[in-house]
Design a protein around this motif. Structure first.
Motif, PDB file in Angstrom:
ATOM      1  N   VAL A 163       6.250 -57.103  -3.518  1.00 27.14           N
ATOM      2  CA  VAL A 163       7.675 -56.712  -2.482  1.00 27.14           C
ATOM      3  C   VAL A 163       7.021 -55.100  -1.301  1.00 27.14           C
ATOM      4  CG1 VAL A 163       9.591 -55.343  -3.449  1.00 27.14           C
ATOM      5  CG2 VAL A 163       9.311 -57.064  -4.030  1.00 27.14           C
ATOM      6  N   ALA A 164       6.295 -54.319  -2.242  1.00 27.15           N
ATOM      7  CA  ALA A 164       6.045 -53.304  -1.583  1.00 27.15           C
ATOM      8  C   ALA A 164       5.355 -53.308   0.349  1.00 27.15           C
ATOM      9  CB  ALA A 164       5.023 -52.356  -2.646  1.00 27.15           C
ATOM     10  N   GLY A 165       4.754 -54.472  -0.195  1.00 27.66           N
ATOM     11  CA  GLY A 165       4.388 -55.371   1.144  1.00 27.66           C
ATOM     12  C   GLY A 165       5.202 -55.865   2.192  1.00 27.66           C
ATOM     13  N   ALA A 166       6.946 -56.335   1.525  1.00 27.28           N
ATOM     14  CA  ALA A 166       7.171 -57.518   2.119  1.00 27.28           C
ATOM     15  C   ALA A 166       8.018 -56.515   3.482  1.00 27.28           C
ATOM     16  CB  ALA A 166       8.344 -57.022   1.575  1.00 27.28           C
ATOM     17  N   ARG A 167       7.202 -57.691   4.693  1.00 26.60           N
ATOM     18  CA  ARG A 167       7.916 -57.716   5.935  1.00 26.60           C
ATOM     19  C   ARG A 167       8.589 -58.296   7.211  1.00 26.60           C
ATOM     20  NH1 ARG A 167       2.926 -60.398   5.462  1.00 26.60           N
ATOM     21  NH2 ARG A 167       2.666 -61.985   7.301  1.00 26.60           N
TER      22      ARG A 167
END
Length: 205
Positions: A163-167
């Protein structure tokens, strides 16, 4: 035919076979964080809003392209699966989350729906657990980014990192052709009178 030529042909056949087998194995599965243009176009045609199409990198999981589609009115959803059958669910929709709202909303797929929901907020978003399932939720520009799975299918750290790296995935939908407004010229309409078509008759009427 020399030995060198035979060796070369053997290597060429082996490479071709590996490529074919690799493509067969990957049918219906994409890399962890990418989608083919055809699948993205399919999601848009189903009604997913282009600004709600996000991708994540889930360590140990690959996206199941056949699962990609619209959720609710215009949201975006997809499943990521591991080789042993474990899976997590990505859901993107419009909305928000607050500390006050968190404990009153069911965790995705939790059973029963009346189970107690535990919430923890950190720098990424909200970690939520209840009814044998858990999820991470982040809010960006009014978009609710949610990645969920059962407690046995995925661990908290994996959910958080993904989720932290969702783009956001930039998509370019082809413009629909405009209807033609060129008037049609008909040779059977008179220039005067009530405009009824001219119907020429032969002898006898």
């Amino acid at each position: 035919m020399t030995r060198a030529v035979l060796v070369f042909l053997g290597l060429a056949i082996l490479i071709i076979a590996l490529v074919v087998l690799g493509r067969t194995f990957l049918v219906g599965r994409g890399s962890s964080g990418s989608l083919s243009p055809a699948v993205l176009d399919q999601a848009r045609r189903q009604g997913a809003a282009p600004d709600l199409i996000y991708m994540v990198e889930v360590k140990g999981y690959e996206i199941a392209e056949q699962s990609v589609g619209v959720i609710n009115d215009e949201g975006f959803g997809a499943f990521y699966s591991a080789k042993d059958g474990r899976r997590v669910q990505l859901r993107i929709d419009r909305g928000t989350m607050t500390d006050a709202l968190c404990p009153g909303l069911p965790v995705t797929d939790m059973e029963p729906l009346t189970a107690l929901v535990r919430c923890e907020r950190d720098e990424v978003g909200w970690y939520r657990e209840g009814g044998g399932h858990h999820e991470y939720i982040a809010v960006r520009d009014g978009h609710l980014i949610k990645l969920a799975g059962s407690l046995g299918d995925v661990d908290r750290a994996t959910l958080k990192a993904a989720v932290a790296g969702a783009r956001h995935v930039a998509t370019t939908a082809p413009a629909a052709p405009s209807p033609s407004h060129t008037p049609v010229t008909r040779g059977d309409l008179p220039t005067t009178g009530d405009g009824a078509p001219i119907q020429n008759t032969g002898p006898g009427g």
